[in-house]
Write a protein that holds these residues in place. Sequence first.
Motif, short mmCIF file in Angstrom:
data_model
loop_
_atom_site.label_atom_id
_atom_site.label_comp_id
_atom_site.label_asym_id
_atom_site.label_seq_id
_atom_site.Cartn_x
_atom_site.Cartn_y
_atom_site.Cartn_z
N UNK A 231 0.53 -1.34 -0.02
CA UNK A 231 0.31 0.09 0.02
C UNK A 231 0.82 1.51 0.04
N UNK A 232 0.28 2.58 -0.39
CA UNK A 232 0.91 3.43 -0.70
C UNK A 232 -0.35 4.94 0.24
N UNK A 233 0.97 5.49 0.55
CA UNK A 233 -0.05 6.49 1.29
C UNK A 233 0.42 7.63 1.15
N UNK A 234 -0.84 8.95 0.00
CA UNK A 234 0.00 9.94 -0.77
C UNK A 234 -1.52 12.09 -0.18
N UNK A 235 -0.59 12.44 -0.48
CA UNK A 235 -1.65 13.66 -0.15
C UNK A 235 -1.37 14.48 -1.34
N UNK A 236 -2.89 14.83 -1.52
CA UNK A 236 -3.37 15.68 -2.52
C UNK A 236 -3.97 16.27 -3.01
N UNK A 237 -4.59 17.15 -3.79
CA UNK A 237 -5.63 18.20 -3.68
C UNK A 237 -5.95 19.03 -4.99
N UNK A 238 -7.60 18.59 -4.77
CA UNK A 238 -7.93 19.53 -5.53
C UNK A 238 -8.71 21.47 -5.40
#
Length: 238
Positions: A231-238
């Motif tokens: 698994x991977x944890x990522x931080x993104x925005x819109x």
Amino acid sequence: MKGSKSAVIELVKTRDFITTINRLIEDKNAKITVYDNWMPKSSEFNKEAELKNFLKYNFTPELYSDIVKWWMDVDTTTPNWDLISTCTINGKRGILLVEAKAHWHELDKESHGKSLKSGASAGSIKNHERIGEAILEANTSLKKTYPQINISRDTCYQLSNRIAHAWWLASQGIPVVLVYLGFLNCKDMDYNGRRLLKKDEEWQTCFNEHAKKVGVDTIINNWIDCGASKFITICKCL
């Protein structure tokens, strides 16, 4: 509906939903298509997705039973998610998990642990204990490679349970992309002194400062090998 919940509903209603999601996850070799299933679907079907039921209907009934046994002593509810979708990750069927936020304070108020109400039933007490054990199991496994990890039922409970669930799914052979998604400039939350997220750098800072409290900042953007899958944890925005 306001804030992140409303923003998620508006997102899934758009014609560009799949394209938008794929822009967030494509650099992790992950994608969704029209053949995938996600929840929520629309403002008419806006209930947050409960993972155990999503597994039952999109994977196997056995996974439903297994996650209940892992997370609870008495079967009630598993944590709900702002958005869950089946997806393809590195060529394998996986799960996209999304936790959405609309302003700084949403993470600030989640720094506490899971509370147990005064006069809680015997079942609630057992579940409280079992949840602590489940998160500890995930923490113990992750700590072998990432010694600074310290997820716990009693600190940053929501983030801790999100990481623990991603770990459990990967341990069962299901690859996971866990996205902490910040919605920028959510005007419907601009009251009572709330601090809106105005640009990506603010959201990255906000999430990283929160993640540091339980060592999760050390695993962001890293594929975590859980044996059967990753698994991977990522931080993104819109």
